[in-house]
Design an enzyme around this catalytic site. Sequence first.
Site, PDB file in Angstrom:
ATOM      1  N   ARG A 185      36.406  32.769   7.693  1.00 22.76           N
ATOM      2  CA  ARG A 185      35.684  33.475   8.771  1.00 22.76           C
ATOM      3  C   ARG A 185      35.904  32.829  10.136  1.00 22.76           C
ATOM      4  NH1 ARG A 185      31.292  37.026   7.027  1.00 22.76           N
ATOM      5  NH2 ARG A 185      32.320  38.182   5.391  1.00 22.76           N
ATOM      6  N   ARG A 226      31.576  36.420  14.709  1.00 22.52           N
ATOM      7  CA  ARG A 226      30.556  36.565  15.744  1.00 22.52           C
ATOM      8  C   ARG A 226      30.189  35.263  16.453  1.00 22.52           C
ATOM      9  NH1 ARG A 226      26.652  40.218  12.058  1.00 22.52           N
ATOM     10  NH2 ARG A 226      27.610  38.785  10.591  1.00 22.52           N
ATOM     11  N   ARG A 237      33.902  43.408  19.731  1.00 22.14           N
ATOM     12  CA  ARG A 237      33.102  44.211  18.805  1.00 22.14           C
ATOM     13  C   ARG A 237      32.220  45.200  19.581  1.00 22.14           C
ATOM     14  NH1 ARG A 237      28.618  44.872  15.650  1.00 22.14           N
ATOM     15  NH2 ARG A 237      28.844  44.655  13.379  1.00 22.14           N
ATOM     16  N   ASP A 250      38.653  43.054   5.582  1.00 22.87           N
ATOM     17  CA  ASP A 250      37.549  42.779   4.663  1.00 22.87           C
ATOM     18  C   ASP A 250      38.009  43.009   3.234  1.00 22.87           C
ATOM     19  OD1 ASP A 250      34.532  42.154   5.026  1.00 22.87           O
ATOM     20  OD2 ASP A 250      34.672  43.497   3.308  1.00 22.87           O
ATOM     21  N   TYR A 276      30.323  44.618  -5.905  1.00 23.03           N
ATOM     22  CA  TYR A 276      29.938  45.532  -4.820  1.00 23.03           C
ATOM     23  C   TYR A 276      30.046  46.989  -5.256  1.00 23.03           C
ATOM     24  CZ  TYR A 276      29.741  41.694  -1.471  1.00 23.03           C
ATOM     25  OH  TYR A 276      29.392  40.545  -0.806  1.00 23.03           O
TER      26      TYR A 276
END
Length: 354
Positions: free
Chosen positions: A29, A33, A42, A79, A156
Amino acid sequence: MHNDPAFNSRFLRALRREPVDCTPVWLMRQAGRYLPEYRATRAAAGSFLGMAKYPEIACEVTLQPLRRFPLDAAILFSDILTVPDAMGLGLYFVDGEGPKFERPVRSAADIDKLAVPDMGSSLRYVMDAVSLIRRELDAAIPLIGFSGSPWTLACYMVEGGGSKDFGRIKALALNEPALMHKLLNVVTDAVIAYLSAQHAAGAQALQVFDTWGGTLSPAMYRAFSLPYLTRIARELQRGDTPLILFGKGNAAHLEALAASGAQGVGMDWTVTLEDAARRIGGSVALQGNLDPAMLYGSPDAVRAQVRAVLDSYRDGNGGSREGHVFNLGHGMSPDMNPEHVAALVDEVHCYSAR
Ligand code: CP3
């Protein structure tokens, strides 16, 4: 391969367990952010998927951390859930709740309908991003492509999003093991096609994220995660691209992962690298394993923790630093301080060069 300018990069050399001038480092990562430039991109794009689905934006965001820090590898900005999305499940994000699927897999009929998605159409945007990044990135810096592990993707797909106890998928594994294996098999076929296509588009190393394998008991892990990781490693071995198998909570399975045929094994911070290197350092490269929360310490504290990880690896590896790729034990968080990341990267390079 040998005319690839990244072939002799520290990162690819470390994965081959060849001598390096200092230990290579990249961070899970590393684009995200915690970087103000990411938040600006973003905001302009509107959403995470509004970035990941546009190759120019994915490329820009991939390169952002490399402009700030002398990282030894770039990782594709995308992702793991792009694959089930392309299988028709309908990925969307709810702010503060993480990823969700509109059409989770809940029945035998749902599993029957699943097929390996076409890499040239529904996942074309990923391959276009890989080729574009490969063109824009410094040719000496390798690009990592990635996928989720079959078990983690299935979590998921069956849960329909994140989960606390993984009740639905564990019930499926227990009550309908044949159906569970059918699901894992088609997802494994998709993962192999996806990773091969990323390699063909220009990725020079590949990583599989088994984020939720560590929620399984050892017996369930050996039944439902390990065999599929092993099949991926075996089928990708025919190529010349190094593969790293990363797993949260995989410490009990290091020997099995090292025997899979993968070139690297990534682990979290619940095992010491000294122990891991003694156990498997002779056969694979090790990646890890600083607790990401250590980045909340002061820059000096971060540096001390980095030295401890580097020393731990050396102690377990006969005094040599060869075969180690420095990383965190899991991904970074949005509230981390970029200046602490700068201290981390600098300390890895400076301390390991002595
Ligand atoms: O490491 C990198 O810089 C490459 C990019 C990357 C992302 N996701 C970007 C992303 C990678 C390698 C992933 C993998 C991924 N995605 C995993 C496996 C690794 C892990 O962390 O265990 C998992 C489980 C996912 C699923 C996923 N995607 C979740 C749980 C979330 C929500 C997280 C959050 O913080 O809200 C995502 C979205 C996502 N993927 C973000 C990023 C940067 C946050 C996007 C945003 O809101 O701006």
